[in-house]
Every structure is written in C-alpha cells, then in structure tokens.
Write a protein that holds these residues in place. Structure first.
Motif, short mmCIF file in Angstrom:
data_model
loop_
_atom_site.label_atom_id
_atom_site.label_comp_id
_atom_site.label_asym_id
_atom_site.label_seq_id
_atom_site.Cartn_x
_atom_site.Cartn_y
_atom_site.Cartn_z
N ALA A 116 -3.49 3.89 -2.08
CA ALA A 116 -3.55 2.84 -3.35
C ALA A 116 -3.27 1.56 -2.48
O ALA A 116 -2.21 1.41 -1.93
CB ALA A 116 -2.36 3.11 -4.17
N TYR A 117 -3.84 0.39 -2.71
CA TYR A 117 -3.63 -0.79 -2.29
C TYR A 117 -3.58 -1.83 -3.29
O TYR A 117 -4.56 -1.93 -4.25
CB TYR A 117 -4.94 -1.11 -1.22
CG TYR A 117 -4.91 -2.57 -0.61
CD1 TYR A 117 -4.11 -2.40 0.74
CD2 TYR A 117 -5.30 -3.58 -1.15
CE1 TYR A 117 -4.03 -3.68 1.23
CE2 TYR A 117 -5.38 -4.90 -0.43
CZ TYR A 117 -4.83 -5.00 0.65
OH TYR A 117 -4.64 -6.08 1.54
N PHE A 118 -2.52 -2.85 -3.24
CA PHE A 118 -2.15 -3.58 -4.21
C PHE A 118 -2.07 -5.29 -3.75
O PHE A 118 -1.39 -5.34 -2.74
CB PHE A 118 -1.08 -3.48 -4.93
CG PHE A 118 -0.94 -2.00 -5.40
CD1 PHE A 118 -1.30 -1.75 -6.57
CD2 PHE A 118 -0.41 -1.09 -4.63
CE1 PHE A 118 -1.18 -0.36 -7.41
CE2 PHE A 118 -0.17 0.25 -5.20
CZ PHE A 118 -0.60 0.61 -6.44
N LYS B 59 -4.99 -7.43 -7.86
CA LYS B 59 -6.30 -6.22 -7.53
C LYS B 59 -5.53 -4.81 -7.10
O LYS B 59 -4.91 -5.07 -6.23
CB LYS B 59 -7.08 -6.75 -6.87
CG LYS B 59 -8.64 -5.86 -6.84
CD LYS B 59 -9.24 -5.94 -8.11
CE LYS B 59 -10.68 -5.09 -8.28
NZ LYS B 59 -11.09 -4.98 -9.55
N LYS B 60 -5.88 -3.92 -7.68
CA LYS B 60 -5.61 -2.45 -7.23
C LYS B 60 -6.78 -1.71 -6.95
O LYS B 60 -7.70 -1.74 -7.58
CB LYS B 60 -4.90 -1.80 -8.35
CG LYS B 60 -4.40 -0.59 -8.30
CD LYS B 60 -3.62 0.23 -9.13
CE LYS B 60 -4.30 0.43 -10.37
NZ LYS B 60 -3.78 1.08 -11.57
N TYR B 61 -6.65 -1.17 -5.74
CA TYR B 61 -7.85 -0.43 -5.06
C TYR B 61 -7.28 1.02 -4.69
O TYR B 61 -6.24 1.12 -4.13
CB TYR B 61 -8.39 -0.98 -3.77
CG TYR B 61 -9.22 -2.36 -3.79
CD1 TYR B 61 -10.25 -2.09 -4.47
CD2 TYR B 61 -8.56 -3.42 -3.63
CE1 TYR B 61 -11.03 -3.49 -4.67
CE2 TYR B 61 -9.11 -4.77 -3.57
CZ TYR B 61 -10.41 -4.48 -4.47
OH TYR B 61 -10.99 -5.87 -4.38
N LEU B 62 -7.84 2.13 -5.37
CA LEU B 62 -7.29 3.46 -5.00
C LEU B 62 -8.55 4.18 -4.62
O LEU B 62 -9.92 4.07 -4.93
CB LEU B 62 -7.24 4.18 -6.62
CG LEU B 62 -6.17 3.57 -7.28
CD1 LEU B 62 -6.02 4.21 -8.77
CD2 LEU B 62 -4.94 3.34 -6.70
N SER C 127 0.97 -1.28 0.11
CA SER C 127 0.02 0.02 -0.10
C SER C 127 0.84 1.35 -0.02
O SER C 127 1.89 1.18 0.41
CB SER C 127 -0.92 -0.18 1.06
OG SER C 127 -0.31 0.33 2.34
N TYR D 156 -8.57 -1.74 4.52
CA TYR D 156 -8.04 -2.66 3.65
C TYR D 156 -7.97 -4.25 4.22
O TYR D 156 -7.87 -5.11 3.37
CB TYR D 156 -6.86 -2.48 2.92
CG TYR D 156 -7.05 -1.10 2.14
CD1 TYR D 156 -7.53 -1.30 0.76
CD2 TYR D 156 -6.62 0.09 2.60
CE1 TYR D 156 -8.00 0.07 -0.05
CE2 TYR D 156 -6.81 1.09 1.67
CZ TYR D 156 -7.50 1.10 0.45
OH TYR D 156 -7.55 2.07 -0.29
#
Length: 773
Positions: free
Chosen positions: A467-469, A473-476, A443, A504
C-alpha cells in the motif's frame, strides 16, 4: 491462479512430525566465526536436508536417535558429524576454509541446494573469491561488472557499472547492502561501483522467480551482505591499485562474543595532480576523488540472540578553483554520495521459528556549489537533490517440518524526495527556489512465502501486498510469486516461475552512466507505479559433480514505464508541471538464455549466450507503434575462465580470461531536418559564420533508429599468491583490459550529415597488490 495460490499459502501444516525433534543451529567459519550463507546439510540415511539462511541459521526435523550429518559449503572442507537427538537441540557447526581433499559420497541423495525451485539462470550465489580473480580494468575489483558476464544481464556503456536485466532499465534493479537499498551505486560517473570487495561476504542475485520477501523493483535483486568481523583474532587487508588504496581491519571486541569491522577505500589520483598544480604555481586547481567507508559491529548476547549494527557512507567530489588577474576567486565543486545505517536483531523465538528485526535509513544526495569572492562582492550558487528512506522491517522463518518452510514479514517506510533545490545568495538577495517542492510518501508492505518439497518436486509460492500513499493518492497492489522445480532424474531438472512486481519510485535519467544528476521521484497522482510480470521456463542438467548446463526462456511485460517527451532531455522540477513532461507507456521483452559451466578441476569457467528482444510503446511516440528499447541487444555471448597453474615456490598461481560479445545499443540520431523561419529581430544571427540551429529542427522518424556496431573485448589476468605464514600472504594481480585494443564506439554524434563516433578504452594494462594477515 489466485485460488491455487490461496490454497498453497494457507494449506494446513500437515507435515509436522509427531516423533521428530528439531535440530537447529548455525554454520560458521572455524577461523573467523563468520556465519556462512547457503551451506548445505544432509542427513545421510534419510536424505533430509537443509540450507543455512542469510544469517547462517538452519533448522531441520529429524527422528529420535543417532543421526549422521554431512555439511558442505563452496570453498570449505566438508564436515561430517554425529548427533544423538533425544530432544530439540541447538548446535554450532564450524567449517575449515580450503578445498576438501577427500570426496564424501552421500548414498541417499545429493545435498539440497539453495532455491532448488529456481534454475541457475534465474538465481546466482556470487562467490567473492572468484570475483577477485576476474580480469578488470585498472585493478579495481567490481561486483557489479562481474554480473555482466551472466546471461540476460547487459552492461550500459563500455566499462560502466550500470546494468540492465532482461529488457529492463537500470533503475528497475533493487540493490541492497545488508538489507538496505542503495540508490546510487556508481563512482567516477559510472566507471566503478560503491562496493568495496574487501568488506563484502557474499551476494545473491535474482533475475526471475524473485521470492515474495523482495519487492520494489521490476527486473532484478542484488542482495549484498557485508562481513561481520572476525570473532577469533585480529585480521585485515591492505590493497593498492592504480586508482585507489583499500584498508580493512577486523578484530574481536570480546573473543567469540563481539567483533567489529572497519573498511575504507579512497582514490588518490587527485593528490599527485594537486601537488603538480601547486608546485607549478598555477592559478587554477582541479581534481576528482572518491571514498567509501564501511563499519560493522555485532554482539552475540547469547546463543539465541544476536545484534548487528552496520553503516556505509561514500562520496564523489569533483572540484575546481581559480583566481583571475583582478583577484576574484571562484570555487566550484560537485559532489554526490550515499549514507546508510541499519540495526538488526536476530532472535530464535523457538526451535522452529527464527526472526530478524531491522530499523534502517538510506540517504542519497548530490549537490553543486559555486562560490565567487571578489572582496567587496560575493555570491553563492547551490543546487541539490536529496532522497531519504526510513524503514522498520520484520522477517520471520517458520520451519514447520521436513518439507515445509514458511517465511513471512512486513515493512513500513517513509520516503522524502527533494529534487533540484536551487539557492542563490549575494549582497542583494538570498533566494531559495523550489524549496517548497518536497514530496513525501509512505508505504506498508507485507509478504507470505512458502517453500515446499514433495519428493522430487520443489515449490516456492508466495504473495506480497503493498500500500503506497503519496500526493493524496493511494495505490494498493497484490504481487503473487511462484517458482517450481522438478527433478526429472539422471541429473535433469525442469523449472518454471512467475512473478508480478510493482515499483513506486522512478529515476529520471538523461544518460546511461548512472550519473548523479539522475533524479529519483515518487509516484504521484499523475505518475503511476510501474508494474511488471514475468514468466520463465527452463531445463538444466548436471552431468556429474563437474559440469552442468541449462537453457531458459522468458517473457516479460511492463506497464506504466516512463520516458521524457520528445525534445526533452532533462526535467526541471522547478516547474510544478514537470509530471506533464513525462510519457507513460508499455514495455515487453522476451528471449532465451543458455549456459554451460565447469565447476571443478584446474580449468573452471562458464560460457553463456542470450538471444533477446526488448521493445517499448508510447501512444505519443512513433505513431503508437512498438519500437526497440535502447538496450535491445539481440545477441550476447560471454566467456569467463580460470586456469589453476598450480603451486610453485610456495606461490599459488592462476590465469583468468574474460571475453564479451554483444550486439550494439540503439540510439536516436536525427535523420530529418525541418526548415524554419527566422524570427523578427534575429536576422543578424543567420549569418554564414554563425550556427543556424534556430532556423531548423532536426528530428527522427523513429526512436532508436541507429544501431551501434557489435561491442566486444578480451581481457586476461594473472594472479600470484605467496603464503608467508599460516595467516599472512600477499597477492599480485596483473591484467590486460581489451587485449587486442578493439576501439568500441562509446558515443555517437552527427556533424555535417555524417554520423561520427568517439572511442574511449584502448588496451589498458594494470597491476594491483594485496596483503592479508
């Protein structure tokens, strides 16, 4: 909203003064050199104020010439000093512990308090001296249990450290120790917390309007700070209670330059139990123990640079050993614990710019081990779950002028999740199950936070980016925050706040105790991050320097909250499809909180009341309709008081009282039994003498369909402190938990179509002893 926030975040720094100089420095304890968090400073003629930050640092813009400053901090004597500013200056201000005898009247305006844009119902700075005098069970002081007296904060089961804030679940609370997240904060299956009060300097608690510098949870933040270590002289604390003994030592490594702190706590109930079992010649031994260890060191390199290194570790261990007639020995133990470490560097980059850089790690682990030794045959079973968090972090504060403070920074993190790894070893095989199941996540987070003051208007506007990876999967996400406080005059203050939070990581739990079997798992392609939004509006009045009261209403929504599917009580992550056993839904909570507090005089205390609703909705549950959350407690009334009995025969004496009344929790108890058919070959198990659970399925029409009765208890405590010398004293504390022995139901079950309850805590007396030097 986004346009307004953009203007606030990047508004020109118009407030830089051309003829002003910057007065910066630190506020510290004169006897120990400990930096003081939240001390208030005010220039008496202009009313310009400042508040020391988490490291005791302050910065304020003042005009050229002679200035008069008043410095205040709770529990310390007020200090008045004069400075003659001809250039940017750095000073160190020392305060004497003890109550100020003479009230200093500040004619301009009252000193600025920490977070004037937030109400006292939203933000609390916890006083450790007051926590030490709260009546407790078995003599163990506990910062987490003290939170449960605050409005909007509800405990889990009776006398446990888990708590829920404004309709959220326990894993939605961010708990930090010296800036490092702690992932399990419970000892003895939730009855005591991992925090040793003797090693703690203070704590800040947010349940609304959370500033942008905090992130990662939906409901609240508890930011706990360890003591730094006495820079002046050797000092320490020894304390003993019916549960444990504690020892803390502080001393300078080099006087006024470097110091260290060592603090340890250990339970000792296992020692007399083992002694009895050994003397009795039993073939079985069993017991339970826990310990905590805090170590911290700091080094003042020069007046602008300081290094801190701190470490915490703690562990619980339950064990059992036996030997049968054939000589086969069995050893089993169950242990869990935390390990954290952080290195921090404080640097004053300029008179207006303060920085803190950190590198930390946090590890949580629990393990079950079983070993059988029969001589020629041996076997080993082990199951464990682990979580690692490695992070680099930067936080900066820019003091732009008299009315504007900018905070900004960021963090990069790497997390490793290894839940439920199982290993079986014997003469025939060595198998490790699910070792390949290891989730990793990365992150990146950044924030910009701006604190403004326009006359009577105070504002904190900020935004956090994350930003979390993980799992491909990528979550912004963007998380705006806003807090506004307006001084209405005559002691009234109006406040409002808005926040968006993203979480997260998730905790899969099958109890309300904070059990070590609870698993932390990452957001994945199938399990989305939780998102929460909250808005609050309140009004508060300070009647004089003694009394204040307030009321605040809030509304909160939560998306992508998770729970088990119907019929599931535990997720076995050996199954790679464990994510499909979870349900994702929504939550909402709303209510109002009220308090009245008396802060000065021989009698001090607070009365608080909360009226609240909390609900959940899942498409697959309850036909998609909303249903009450487990901790949907409609009413919550708390009373906390302390009366100073005065000094007699060199003894300072006080009497404390705590009362709690809460509506009961909600439970799901089967109210429907569906008949079934006996499977072929299973007829022999259908006899009347054996349970016929397989012949039917018990279920319920609605989740959380049973309301526990109201929960309440009264606790009292008496403290006497004898001062032997200027530096040495000892304290006896006597307490009664549950004075009128209210047998609050702790657990419910159903047998023979009747709902039955089990109560655990009757009236419990306790005593503890503390020696300080």
């Amino acid at each position: 909203m986004r346009k307004i926030l953009f203007l606030l975040l990047f508004f020109p720094l118009w407030c830089l003064g051309q003829d002003d100089f910057q007065l910066t420095g630190y506020v510290e304890d004169i006897s120990t050199g400990e930096r003081l968090i939240g001390a208030t400073l005010v220039e008496t003629s202009s009313g310009v104020g400042a508040v020391s930050n988490a490291y005791g640092f302050f910065s304020m813009s003042l005009p050229r010439g002679k200035q008069k400053l008043e410095v205040r901090f709770v529990g310390y004597q007020n200090n008045t000093l004069f400075v003659n500013l001809q250039q940017d200056s750095l000073i160190f201000i020392s305060l004497d512990p003890g109550v100020s005898l003479d009230e200093v009247v500040v004619k301009a305006s009252a000193p600025k308090e920490t977070h004037r844009e937030l109400s006292s119902l939203t933000y609390q700075r916890l006083n450790m001296a007051q926590i030490d005098r709260i009546p407790v069970v078995l003599g163990e002081r506990d910062i987490l249990k003290s939170l449960q007296y605050l409005p909007g904060v509800k405990g889990g089961r009776e006398n446990t450290t888990t708590y829920n804030v404004r309709g959220g679940s326990a894993d939605q609370n961010l708990i930090l120790l010296d800036g490092v997240p702690v992932y399990n904060v419970s000892h003895v299956f939730g009855f005591f917390s991992t925090f040793n009060n003797d090693a703690i300097k203070g704590a800040s608690f947010y349940k609304g309007g959370i500033p942008a510098r905090y992130g990662g949870r939906l409901s609240s933040v508890l930011d706990v700070t360890m003591k730094e270590g006495n820079l002046k002289r050797n000092s320490g604390v020894f304390s003993i209670s019916p549960i444990s003994a504690r020892f803390t030592l502080e001393e300078p490594i080099k006087q006024d330059t470097a110091s260290w702190l060592f603090s340890v706590r250990r339970s000792f109930l296992d020692l007399p139990l083992l002694l009895y079992q050994n003397l009795s010649g039993l073939d079985q031994t069993y017991g339970f123990k826990f310990y905590d260890l805090n170590v911290k060191a700091n080094w003042i390199i020069n007046e602008r640079n300081r290094l801190y290194v701190s470490m915490y570790t703690g562990r619980d261990r339950q064990f059992h050993r036996s030997k049968d007639e054939e000589g086969i020995t069995d050893k089993n133990h169950y242990q869990w614990g935390n390990l954290t470490g952080v290195a921090r560097w404080n640097k004053i980059l300029s008179p207006r710019l303060f920085s803190n850089f950190s590198a930390y790690f946090s590890r949580y682990k629990f393990a079950i081990k079983g070993k059988s030794d029969g001589g020629s045959t041996k076997s080993l079973f082990e199951s464990s779950s682990k979580l690692w968090d490695y992070s680099l972090k930067a936080d900066l504060e820019y003091y732009a002028g008299k009315s504007y403070l900018s905070r900004f920074g960021g963090k990069v993190s790497h997390l490793v999740f290894k839940p439920n790894i199982i290993q079986i070893v014997n003469q025939e095989y060595d198998i490790t199950m699910n070792d390949e199941y290891s989730k990793q996540a990365n992150s990146i987070e950044g924030y910009q936070e701006n604190e403004f003051q326009f006359g009577r208007l105070n504002m904190n506007a900020g935004i956090r980016f994350s930003a979390y990876f993980a799992d491909g999967k990528k979550y912004l996400d963007w998380q705006p925050r806003l807090g506004i406080g307006l001084d209405l005059g005559n002691g009234y203050q109006l406040s409002t706040s808005y926040m968006r939070m993203t979480q997260y990581i998730h905790q899969l739990s099958n109890s309300s105790l904070g059990m070590p079997t609870d698993l932390w798992v990452a957001s994945t392609g199938n399990v989305r991050p939780e998102v929460g939004k909250q808005v609050a509006l309140g009004i508060e009045r300070r009647f004089n320097s003694t009394y204040k009261a307030g009321i605040e209403a809030y509304y909160k929504t939560m998306d992508h909250v998770i729970r088990f599917q119907e019929g599931e009580t535990f997720v076995n992550t050996n199954d790679n499809n464990w994510e499909e056993r979870l349900l994702s839904g929504k939550g909402r909570s709303y209510g109002s909180e009220f308090f009245i507090q008396k802060e000065k005089g021989r009698l001090t205390g607070m009365v608080s009341y909360t009226l609240a609703w909390s609900e959940r909705q899942f498409e697959e549950v309850n036909k998609g309709n909303w249903f009450p959350f487990k901790y949907d407690r409609r009413h919550d009334l708390s009373l906390l008081m302390e009366y100073d009995l005065g000094e007699k025969y060199q003894k300072q004496r006080s009497l404390s009282l705590g009362f709690t009344f809460q509506s009961g929790n909600n439970l799901s108890i089967p109210d429907t039994e569906v008949p079934g058919l006996v499977l072929p070959g299973m007829e022999e198990y259908a006899s009347e003498s054996l349970p016929n659970w397989f012949k039917s399925r018990r279920t319920y029409d609605n989740p959380n369909n049973f309301k526990m009765p109201a929960f309440h208890h009264l606790d009292i405590g008496y403290t006497t402190k004898l001062k032997r010398t200027e530096r040495k004293n000892y304290t006896w504390t006597f307490s009664l938990y549950n004075v009128y022995s209210r047998m609050n139901p702790w657990y419910y079950y159903k047998r023979n179509d009747k709902v039955r309850s089990i109560s655990v805590f009757p009236i419990i007396p306790s005593v503890s002893f503390t020696y300080k030097w």
